[in-house]
Design a protein around this motif. Structure first.
Motif, PDB file in Angstrom:
ATOM      1  N   LEU A 319       0.731  -1.264  -0.105  1.00 57.39           N
ATOM      2  CA  LEU A 319      -0.066  -0.030   0.073  1.00 57.39           C
ATOM      3  C   LEU A 319       0.831   1.345  -0.037  1.00 57.39           C
ATOM      4  O   LEU A 319       0.452   2.094  -0.757  1.00 57.39           O
ATOM      5  N   VAL A 320       2.073   1.062   0.799  1.00 55.43           N
ATOM      6  CA  VAL A 320       2.814   2.410   0.877  1.00 55.43           C
ATOM      7  C   VAL A 320       3.495   2.692  -0.280  1.00 55.43           C
ATOM      8  O   VAL A 320       3.584   3.643  -1.096  1.00 55.43           O
ATOM      9  N   GLY A 321       3.901   1.454  -0.960  1.00 54.36           N
ATOM     10  CA  GLY A 321       4.688   1.501  -2.431  1.00 54.36           C
ATOM     11  C   GLY A 321       3.744   2.021  -3.494  1.00 54.36           C
ATOM     12  O   GLY A 321       4.214   2.714  -4.356  1.00 54.36           O
ATOM     13  N   GLY A 322       2.463   1.510  -3.349  1.00 55.87           N
ATOM     14  CA  GLY A 322       1.499   1.865  -4.691  1.00 55.87           C
ATOM     15  C   GLY A 322       1.067   3.183  -4.384  1.00 55.87           C
ATOM     16  O   GLY A 322       0.954   3.948  -5.454  1.00 55.87           O
ATOM     17  N   MET A 323       0.927   3.731  -3.380  1.00 60.16           N
ATOM     18  CA  MET A 323       0.588   5.183  -2.966  1.00 60.16           C
ATOM     19  C   MET A 323       1.781   5.995  -3.646  1.00 60.16           C
ATOM     20  O   MET A 323       1.594   7.216  -4.309  1.00 60.16           O
ATOM     21  N   GLY A 324       3.092   5.633  -3.146  1.00 65.01           N
ATOM     22  CA  GLY A 324       4.315   6.469  -3.636  1.00 65.01           C
ATOM     23  C   GLY A 324       4.267   6.640  -5.281  1.00 65.01           C
ATOM     24  O   GLY A 324       4.473   7.378  -5.652  1.00 65.01           O
ATOM     25  N   ALA A 325       3.932   5.218  -5.572  1.00 66.86           N
ATOM     26  CA  ALA A 325       4.027   5.163  -7.112  1.00 66.86           C
ATOM     27  C   ALA A 325       2.938   6.139  -7.998  1.00 66.86           C
ATOM     28  O   ALA A 325       3.305   6.819  -8.966  1.00 66.86           O
ATOM     29  N   ALA A 326       1.874   5.960  -7.160  1.00 66.35           N
ATOM     30  CA  ALA A 326       0.684   6.772  -7.884  1.00 66.35           C
ATOM     31  C   ALA A 326       0.756   8.257  -7.704  1.00 66.35           C
ATOM     32  O   ALA A 326       0.504   9.191  -8.719  1.00 66.35           O
ATOM     33  N   LEU A 327       1.259   8.586  -6.710  1.00 67.02           N
ATOM     34  CA  LEU A 327       1.505  10.133  -6.542  1.00 67.02           C
ATOM     35  C   LEU A 327       2.520  10.208  -7.425  1.00 67.02           C
ATOM     36  O   LEU A 327       2.629  11.635  -7.929  1.00 67.02           O
ATOM     37  N   MET A 328       3.759   9.576  -7.377  1.00 64.60           N
ATOM     38  CA  MET A 328       4.737  10.121  -8.257  1.00 64.60           C
ATOM     39  C   MET A 328       4.311  10.385  -9.909  1.00 64.60           C
ATOM     40  O   MET A 328       4.711  11.375 -10.547  1.00 64.60           O
ATOM     41  N   LEU A 329       3.663   9.485 -10.240  1.00 65.72           N
ATOM     42  CA  LEU A 329       3.092   9.524 -11.612  1.00 65.72           C
ATOM     43  C   LEU A 329       2.496  10.921 -11.939  1.00 65.72           C
ATOM     44  O   LEU A 329       2.539  11.604 -12.943  1.00 65.72           O
ATOM     45  N   PHE A 330       1.175  11.214 -10.900  1.00 63.39           N
ATOM     46  CA  PHE A 330       0.510  12.161 -10.968  1.00 63.39           C
ATOM     47  C   PHE A 330       1.371  13.793 -10.954  1.00 63.39           C
ATOM     48  O   PHE A 330       1.244  14.444 -11.718  1.00 63.39           O
ATOM     49  N   ALA A 331       2.277  13.506 -10.121  1.00 68.52           N
ATOM     50  CA  ALA A 331       3.288  14.662  -9.931  1.00 68.52           C
ATOM     51  C   ALA A 331       4.019  14.971 -11.086  1.00 68.52           C
ATOM     52  O   ALA A 331       4.350  16.108 -11.675  1.00 68.52           O
ATOM     53  N   THR A 332       4.492  13.973 -11.661  1.00 67.97           N
ATOM     54  CA  THR A 332       5.550  13.988 -12.675  1.00 67.97           C
ATOM     55  C   THR A 332       4.545  14.473 -14.026  1.00 67.97           C
ATOM     56  O   THR A 332       4.998  15.359 -14.921  1.00 67.97           O
ATOM     57  N   PHE A 333       3.407  14.018 -14.273  1.00 70.61           N
ATOM     58  CA  PHE A 333       2.342  14.274 -15.345  1.00 70.61           C
ATOM     59  C   PHE A 333       2.256  15.730 -15.458  1.00 70.61           C
ATOM     60  O   PHE A 333       2.460  16.632 -16.096  1.00 70.61           O
ATOM     61  N   ALA A 334       2.103  16.144 -13.752  1.00 70.26           N
ATOM     62  CA  ALA A 334       1.694  17.785 -13.843  1.00 70.26           C
ATOM     63  C   ALA A 334       2.956  18.743 -14.102  1.00 70.26           C
ATOM     64  O   ALA A 334       2.853  19.624 -14.512  1.00 70.26           O
ATOM     65  N   ALA A 335       4.189  18.132 -13.663  1.00 72.47           N
ATOM     66  CA  ALA A 335       5.326  18.729 -13.649  1.00 72.47           C
ATOM     67  C   ALA A 335       5.929  18.854 -15.202  1.00 72.47           C
ATOM     68  O   ALA A 335       6.480  19.886 -15.662  1.00 72.47           O
ATOM     69  N   GLU A 336       5.895  17.734 -16.096  1.00 78.99           N
ATOM     70  CA  GLU A 336       6.491  17.671 -17.111  1.00 78.99           C
ATOM     71  C   GLU A 336       5.672  17.626 -18.333  1.00 78.99           C
ATOM     72  O   GLU A 336       6.071  17.596 -19.489  1.00 78.99           O
ATOM     73  N   GLY A 337       4.114  17.234 -18.092  1.00 82.05           N
ATOM     74  CA  GLY A 337       3.220  17.105 -19.322  1.00 82.05           C
ATOM     75  C   GLY A 337       3.254  15.724 -19.618  1.00 82.05           C
ATOM     76  O   GLY A 337       4.189  14.990 -19.236  1.00 82.05           O
ATOM     77  N   TRP A 338       2.068  15.264 -20.239  1.00 81.24           N
ATOM     78  CA  TRP A 338       1.724  13.822 -20.580  1.00 81.24           C
ATOM     79  C   TRP A 338       2.917  13.174 -21.472  1.00 81.24           C
ATOM     80  O   TRP A 338       3.346  11.872 -21.188  1.00 81.24           O
ATOM     81  N   ARG A 339       3.299  13.992 -22.528  1.00 82.86           N
ATOM     82  CA  ARG A 339       4.239  13.266 -23.348  1.00 82.86           C
ATOM     83  C   ARG A 339       5.737  13.090 -22.652  1.00 82.86           C
ATOM     84  O   ARG A 339       6.373  12.027 -22.699  1.00 82.86           O
ATOM     85  N   LYS A 340       6.054  14.074 -22.052  1.00 83.76           N
ATOM     86  CA  LYS A 340       7.546  13.863 -21.588  1.00 83.76           C
ATOM     87  C   LYS A 340       7.662  13.118 -20.215  1.00 83.76           C
ATOM     88  O   LYS A 340       8.411  12.408 -19.894  1.00 83.76           O
TER      89      LYS A 340
END
Length: 514
Positions: A319-340
């Motif tokens: 659960l901890v790892g999954g939450m970390g991975a999900a938040l990382m994906l969303f934060a990266t999408f927000a910071a870099e855009g979908w393509r990058k």
């Protein structure tokens, strides 16, 4: 020794290996090489096959890697989340509001404790030390808190309380439970360790605060100017070179860097892109704490009888790892855009694994050696023999010498605590956990003391000592360096509070959880 236990040459070689590893730790030298040599010699003494003994060196680390890989994965995913938050500046934004409530040195002391503890609990002290030191410590000094008191607060909360329980990420209780064998459960070890860490930390903080409170002065900007003019004297570099590198690697390996001034990271945006990034930065500064608060709720509510299904086995780590991975994906999408973000997410995860193996990779050969002494499938996998024929070397030694072991729970508890503290002398708190866990699994049933409790006691001794509160050549160097105070002065200020906390928590563990 008792006659019903057959002690072979392999048992004596294993015992000699344990002694050699402990002596190496006392000498502040890394124990990977002694662990590998001891693994080879024990395998040779048992199988009388040099080829198989050479293979056992590989098998020991491989078996340990299989048993502990979930820990490496959680570390990697949480580190990848941290890296994505740095890109947005959300990590700084999460703690910056607390500067406003540091009205005096007394409140600043406890705010430093609270923020360091929370960050260290979710991300380890790796980012907590530089983040708190760069963002909050200057404000605390302006409020009148001496730099030494700030270093003590950060060390007790992060390197001590948070790291010794490691309740969220679960590295320490996972290693302790695996080494202790079937009688231990990682979740129960984590629960006991959390309680003991809070007791130890509470006592240590109380004593430290009352011993340092007279040094707190009225706030002034001149205090900050004087502090900023201080510089190191080379003492930290010398001490770091003397100690084991493992904990220093944990403190440095992510390469955490802040801009020259925290305000630079949060300056007023001037372009549409910067405005968008600022909005996302604020959003994730709120979302991440909420996300992990929900994780903690799911982990704790079943224990309070709230009707939520209890997590089984490795579900908590997942659960901890999954939450970390999900938040990382969303934060990266927000910071870099979908393509990058497709490439950047992969880079974050790769960097996370690099850090995980830098910080914890050396534990594998050490854990492999102690797993060899547990018996069962792990020993069979290392020696490449059927499970029914695998020896329980450490357990046999304890049973054979049980008439020499005091039956007092208090003496055994403090014995395991002292062993844990000895293993921490090398400045690497986690390298001693396979030994304290294995001893707990062997001694607990013999003296009638709960194995999970005993493993948690050993974990307290190892991590509080080597994790960065009692040893000058541990990652306490990083704390003292950021606070610009002498690391030896920091150790002196911490010694009595931490030792008193460990004594009280061990007594509580034996009396209430034994």
């Amino acid at each position: 020794m008792t006659s019903h236990i057959a002690i072979s040459a392999a048992h004596w070689v294993y015992l000699a290996g344990v002694v050699a590893i402990v002596v190496t730790m006392i000498l502040r030298t890394n124990v990977v090489v002694p662990s590998i040599i001891a693994t080879f010699l024990v395998a040779l003494a048992w199988t009388h096959n040099p080829v198989g003994a050479l293979g056992s060196i590989f098998n020991a680390s491989f078996v340990a890697a299989k048993e502990l890989f979930n820990i490496f994965l959680v570390i990697a995913l949480i580190t990848s989340l941290l890296n994505s938050l740095k890109t947005l500046g959300s990590d700084v934004r999460m703690v910056k509001p607390f500067r406003a409530i540091m009205t005096n040195g007394h409140s600043a002391f406890f705010i430093l404790v609270a923020i360091t503890y929370v960050i260290s609990l979710f991300f380890w002290p790796t980012p907590a030390v530089p983040l708190v030191s760069a963002v909050l410590l200057p404000a605390a000094i302006v409020a009148g808190l001496p730099p030494l008191a700030g270093a003590v607060a950060i060390a007790i909360a992060g390197q001590g309380m948070a790291l010794s329980s490691d309740y969220v990420i679960g590295v320490a209780p996972g290693i302790s439970a695996k080494a202790a064998g079937a009688a231990a459960n990682a979740a129960l070890v984590a629960d006991r360790a959390l309680v003991l860490s809070l007791i130890t930390g509470g006592v240590a903080l109380a004593i430290a605060y009352f011993s340092l409170r007279k040094t707190i002065v009225p706030g002034s900007e001149a205090l900050l100017v004087r502090w900023q003019q201080q510089s190191g004297d080379g003492e930290s570099a010398r001490l770091e070179a003397e100690g084991s590198f493992d904990k220093a690697e944990i403190a440095r390996a992510t390469g955490y860097e802040l801009p020259p001034s925290p305000s630079d990271a949060l300056r007023k945006p001037s372009t549409p892109a910067e405005l968008k990034r600022e909005r996302w930065s604020k959003f994730f500064a709120i979302l991440v704490p909420i996300g992990f608060a929900l994780v903690i709720a799911v982990m704790i509510l079943p224990k309070l009888g709230m009707g939520v299904a209890d997590l089984k086995g490795g579900d908590a780590a997942a659960l901890v790892g999954g939450m970390g991975a999900a938040l990382m994906l969303f934060a990266t999408f927000a910071a870099e855009g979908w393509r990058k973000s497709f490439d950047v997410c992969a880079d974050h995860i790769t960097d996370g694994f690099v850090f995980a193996f830098k910080a914890m990779g050396s534990v594998l050969p050490i854990a492999g050696f102690f797993f060899m002494g547990a018996g069962g499938e792990m020993t069979a996998g290392i020696l490449n023999i059927p499970a029914a024929q695998s020896p329980a070397l450490l357990f046999d030694l304890v049973q054979a010498g049980q008439h020499w072991i005091p039956q007092s729970h208090v003496l055994v508890g403090f014995g395991v605590l002292i062993v844990g503290m000895i293993t921490g002398i090398d400045g690497s708190g986690f390298s001693g956990l396979p030994l304290t866990g294995a001893l707990s699994g062997a001694l607990g049933p013999t003296v009638g003391l709960n194995v999970n409790t005993l493993a948690a006691i050993g974990q307290m001794g190892a991590v509080w000592t080597g994790g960065g509160t009692l040893i000058a050549w541990s990652s306490l160097i990083a704390v003292a360096g950021f606070a610009r105070v002498s690391v030896l002065d920091t150790v002196r200020a911490l010694t009595i509070p931490v030792l008193a906390g460990l004594i009280v928590s061990t007594l509580c563990a034996v009396l209430f959880f034994g």
